[in-house]
Each structure stands twice: as C-alpha cells, then as structure tokens.
Design an enzyme around this catalytic site. Structure first.
Site, PDB file in Angstrom:
ATOM      1  CG  ASP A 102      -1.711   1.325   1.462  1.00 45.96           C
ATOM      2  OD1 ASP A 102      -2.233   1.719   0.503  1.00 45.96           O
ATOM      3  OD2 ASP A 102      -1.768   1.915   2.489  1.00 45.96           O
ATOM      4  CG  ASP A 117      -1.150   2.236   6.805  1.00 50.29           C
ATOM      5  OD1 ASP A 117      -1.218   3.312   7.638  1.00 50.29           O
ATOM      6  OD2 ASP A 117      -1.520   2.052   5.814  1.00 50.29           O
ATOM      7  CG  ASP A 125      -4.241  -1.394   3.491  1.00 55.22           C
ATOM      8  OD1 ASP A 125      -4.455  -1.245   2.337  1.00 55.22           O
ATOM      9  OD2 ASP A 125      -3.429  -0.317   3.941  1.00 55.22           O
TER      10      ASP A 125
END
Length: 634
Positions: A332, A526, A530
């Site tokens: 990410d 995080d 996610d």
C-alpha cells in the site's frame, strides 16, 4: 534458571561425579579383583543410572500405561536397560558403563535443550516485560497507583521518570525522552512533548509526563503485542508439523526394526544372540529422533525471537517459513511507503472563486472524517468550523465525501466521484492527491495534497531486491501520475493506481494467479481497508505503530517501528532460519543412518559409544546450530 532446572542440573552433576569415580575404578581393574566383581560393577553403575534417569524411566512407564508409549523416553529406557541386561549373556562384553553413560549424556543433551530454549524464550519474554504493573492517576488531589484496566479513555495519567507508559495516549503536559527499544528495537530515545502520541510499553526516561489515555488497556498497543507473542507458538510451520508427524511414525518403526535385528539375525543368519541384541540396542540409541524434534522447533522459535528483538512480531513459525519463500512484495502507499501525514500544498480555483471559500466548504465537508487526507484539509483551514452548518454527511469509499453545508450540497473527492455526479473537472500538473470541490453541482476548483515519503522507503525497496525479492508492486487509490512519481522515486518495479479497496484484493489475487514456482506473495499495509488484502496474500505484513487494529489483527507479521526497511531484514531472518532447519535435518538424519547401517550384525562396526555420539552428540550440535537463529544485527 528455574528451580526445576537447577534441581535437574544438580542431579546430573552428582550422577556424572559418581559415574566418573566408577569408571576410574573399572579402568583400574578394581571390580575384576573383587569376588562377584561383575555383579558389584552392575550394582554400582545402576546408582548413577538411576540418579540421572529415574524420571526418564517413569515417563516411559507413564507412556506405556496411558497407551502413548512411542517417544524418546521409551527408546532410551529400552536401550539402556538392554545394555545392562547384556550381563546375562556370558559370551557378551558387559555394557553397564555404556548403559549408564547413554542415560547420563541423554540428560546432558536435555539440559542443553533447556538452556537453548530458555535463552530463546528470553528474547521473546523481553517483549512480555513491557506489560505495565500500574498507572498513576489523580484521586482527591493525591497521586495513587491503580490497575491499568481501571483507567478509562479520556482519563489523565502521570508517568514519572523510570516508569513504563501504561496506556496509549497523548501528552497533555511535560517533556521527556522515551525508550522504545522493547517495542521497536530502536536504541535511540524518542523525544516527546505536549501533543505527541505515546505508546504503551515504552519507558519514560527523563521528565514527568501527563498523558490523556486514548485507548483502554485491553485495546492498547502493549495488550495487542502480548497477545501476538502468546499466540505465536500455536501457528506451526509445515516443516515443524512434518517433524512432529515423522517422529510419531518413525519411533514405532525403529522399535520394530530393532526387535527384528535382535531376533532375525541369530535365527536367520546364525549371528550370536549377544551380538544381535547389542546391535539392536545400538540401533535404538542412535535412532532416537531428539535432534530433529528439539532443533527444528527451536530454530523457528529462535528466528521469531531474533525478529522480535528488531521490533518485528511474527505470529507463528508457519508465517516465518512462508516469509522465507517470498519473492513478490506488494505495498500500500499511504502510511506504508509514505508517512501518511498529508499537507495542502496548493488550492487552485478560477479567478471568480474565493480560494478561502473553496477551502472552507472542503474543510466543513471533511470535518467528520478521520482519513489522513480529510484531517490535512481541516488543519489547513484557518477559520473556525461551525458543525451546526453540517448535515447529511456521506462517505464514498475510495472516492470522497458529500455533505450539506449551510444548505449547499458539497462534494469533495477524486475524479471518480466527480464523474459519478457528471461534473467536469480541471486537470492539474502538480504531483499530489487532487481533491476536487463542487457545490450544488458546480465545479469550484481543486486542492492539492502531498504526502511525504518515509525516510527509509527507497532503502526498503533496494533492500528487498538485494534480499532476492524479484518483484515489488505498489497498490494505491491515488491518481496515476502520483503513483507513477512515487514508484519512480522509490524504485518500485510496478504500480497500480486509482484502486478501490476491493480492487486491491483483485490485484493481489491476480499476482497470486500469475505467480510461478514455489515463491510467495506478501502484502504490506496499515489501514482498515487493507485488512482484506492482508488476509488474502500469502504473507500479510502490517505497520504496528500507526497501523489500524484491523490491519494488525489481519496481518501475519507486524512491524512495530513502521519502517518498511525491516521487511528485508525479516526476510533474511526467515531464510537464515530455514537454512539452519534444513542443515539440521540433513545432518541429523545423515549421521544417524550411517551409524544405524554400521550397527547391523553383518557389519558390526558401531559401538555403544558411537551410538551415544549419534544421539546426544548430534542433538547438541543441532541445538547449537539452531541457536545461531538468535544472532541478529540490530
């Protein structure tokens, strides 16, 4: 050292001392000179044997009576009792000393194991020491100590120098330095002052702090870490499970083979009974699977302990094993490769539109969102937000928000949100996250938000490539040009932009499907959104410092210091652990098979002392090799 281990050590030392004296007497021929010397020698060597091994005999008997006989205790009991029993074969050389020695050195090997496990546990139990004993709160004008569970969210606690931070919170007054090494592995103290966030488990070093609790103790960072550490042993690696199953099948097979050697050799091939029984006993001693049963779990345990010292929490050896096979890492962007601290770097609007008015509408519409981008918009607005003017707030995942502000319908979001509302937007050449603003269906302009890269993000990508990861991919909901700029700056191999949360899952599934060979796919994230991706990847890695509870819960590995560069270090630890596991398996099986073959009556080269090396010696060497997993550079 525990009382139980100290008692066992004293028992083994006494047994070794008695054995050494008896061995000197035997070599000096004292027993041979005595009447009934053989039987006196028999009784004498029973003393150190029983001192050292009475618990092994008891465990073997317990296994037999509870229908679980096939373990190393039974093998040791049969082999050593058999060695003493050779005295009843007149043509056989007595083996009482060897019988006592096998039991003694087996116990020495067990002590080595206990020491190694204790040393490994110490690395992990250092994480357990982060649990605070109390919290200081003001009651009736006095500072009193209470159980951390009694502190509610919003309560203020006082942390004196030398005390551990009991709950997550925000500093309301005071300035100090925090020792975060137990959590993150970082040796440099962190300076905190009013407004700074503090994490439970850290140690206050210099000044007094007053902290407002932002989470109950059961939801605090320290509680989450302790839960992860306590549950780590439950997730066994495939290799570890295989060794456990192997030992359960292997032990009865070797007992059966030893019985066949003892019986078939004299009946079918004419070897003496004493030689056949002796060969069978040697076969039993050397076949004990201690080296594998001990060293393989110990290696994984050591790898997890080494990682924990760097602030990398691995939830189980199965994840450490999977991490060793990772060759594709997807990230990410926000909060993972970047700091997640956004700032407004530009407000673009036509000349007919007041920029402050545009920012005011955007700040009011984003006022109820806790997304980092929304917080940056609100913080950049210099005016006062009147929440009474805000109604009908609606969030669109991955696109933006809509709200009624002072009776006007305000839209703040990306291209997709504007397209859905059929609103034409203006392009922007600046690299950053673009928030378009529309009021009552009319486009007012856009706000440019920039997110700073983490200091070690580029080093993290470089480190992964050096560690053997062949493919790095960035998955982000940000615009194409922003993703391209970040990927280019960091050296990421590929990127996918403008992804909704469900799109990230689809991208991970595509990576998994296109993957060839035995390699694994890891995802690093995080945020709350996610969590599904972390669960879908072969290995999910979460940022533990600033990551959401959902991400940490869903992940297999947690980086407590939020440094992506530690991913490469974790992979190196995992691969070192797997190398050591394979070395121990090959070494232990190789040595044992050779000695077993040499023990057969038709060859007859192996001795009981060689069998002792094949069991205890190999175990000690394998344990010492497994302990190398603990060594790691900070």
């Amino acid at each position: 050292m525990s009382k139980k281990l100290k008692k066992r050590l004293r028992r083994v030392i006494v047994a070794l001392a008695v054995f050494a004296v008896l061995e000197v007497l035997k070599v000096a021929g004292v027993f041979d000179a005595l009447p009934y010397g053989l039987w006196i020698e028999f009784a004498a060597f029973l003393v150190p044997y029983l001192i050292a091994g009475h618990d092994v005999l008891a465990k073997a008997w317990h296994g037999i009576t509870h229908k679980q006989p096939f373990d190393e205790n039974l093998l040791m009991s049969i082999a050593t009792i058999g060695a003493f029993a050779l005295v009843f074969f007149p043509e056989a050389e007595p083996h009482m000393a060897e019988g006592a020695a096998v039991m003694l050195f087996y116990q020495v090997g067990e002590l080595f194991e206990s020491y190694a496990v204790g040393k490994t546990r110490k690395s992990i139990s250092a994480m357990m020491d982060i649990a605070p004993d109390y919290a200081n709160v003001m009651r009736d004008g006095e500072l009193v100590q209470v159980d951390p569970y009694e502190v509610a969210v919003g309560d203020e606690i006082v942390i004196k120098p030398g005390e551990r931070v009991p709950l997550d919170g925000v500093v309301t007054s005071g300035r100090s330095q925090l020792d975060t090494s137990a959590l993150t592995g970082e040796s440099v103290p962190r300076v905190v002052e009013e407004g700074a966030k503090v994490t439970s488990g850290c140690v206050n070093m210099t000044g007094m702090l007053t902290v407002r609790a932002t989470a109950a103790f059961e939801n605090s960072t320290v509680s989450r870490i302790l839960e992860l550490v306590e549950n780590a042993s439950e997730k066994k690696a495939r290799t570890e499970n295989f060794i456990s199953r192997f030992a359960r099948v292997y032990t009865p097979i070797v007992v059966g083979l030893a019985a066949l050697i003892a019986v078939i050799s004299p009946l079918a091939f004419g070897y003496s009974w004493s030689l056949s029984v002796q060969s069978a006993l040697i076969f039993l001693v050397v076949s004990c699977p201690c080296a594998l049963v001990i060293s393989v779990p110990l290696s994984f345990f050591g790898g997890i302990g080494a990682a924990s010292r760097l602030g990398i929490l691995v939830k189980g050896s199965s994840y450490l094993e999977a991490l060793a096979q990772v060759d594709t890492v997807a990230f990410d962007k926000t909060g993972t490769l970047t700091n997640g601290t956004f700032g407004v770097v530009g407000v673009h609007a036509p000349d007919s539109v007041d920029k402050d008015l545009l920012l005011s509408y955007a700040a009011h519409a984003e006022a109820y969102s806790d997304h980092p981008i929304a917080l940056s918009v609100v913080s950049s607005y210099s005016g006062t937000i009147d929440r009474d003017k805000i109604e009908e707030v609606e969030e669109f995942s991955g696109r933006g928000v809509a709200a009624r502000v002072d009776s006007h319908r305000v839209l703040v979001g990306n291209d997709k949100l504007m397209d859905a509302e059929s609103i034409s937007v203006h392009d922007c050449q600046l690299v950053g996250t673009i928030l378009h603003v529309a009021v009552d269906g009319e486009y007012l302009g856009h706000i440019i938000i920039a997110d700073m890269m983490k200091d070690d993000a580029a080093a993290a990508i470089e480190g992964l490539h050096k560690a053997g990861v062949r493919r790095t991919v960035m998955l982000t909901g940000d615009r194409e040009e922003v993703a391209a700029a970040v990927a280019s700056e960091l050296g990421v191999d590929e990127y996918r932009a403008q992804l909704l949360p469900q799109d990230k899952v689809a991208e991970i599934e595509a990576l998994l499907e296109s993957h060839e060979g035995l390699g694994k796919v890891a995802f690093v994230g995080d945020g709350i959104n996610d969590a599904p991706v972390l669960m879908r990847a072969d290995v999910g890695i979460a940022m533990g410092g600033m990551g959401s509870d959902a991400a940490i819960e869903a992940a297999d590995i947690v980086l407590m210091d939020d440094k992506p560069s530690n991913i490469a270090r974790a992979i190196r630890i995992a691969r070192k652990t797997l190398r050591i596991v394979k070395q121990n398996i090959v070494f232990a099986l190789g040595v044992k098979i050779v000695i077993m073959i040499l023990a057969l009556p038709m060859i007859g080269i192996s001795t009981m002392w060689l069998a002792v090396f094949g069991d205890v010696g190999v175990s000690v060497i394998a344990i010492l090799n497994a302990m190398r997993c603990l060594r790691v550079k900070r």
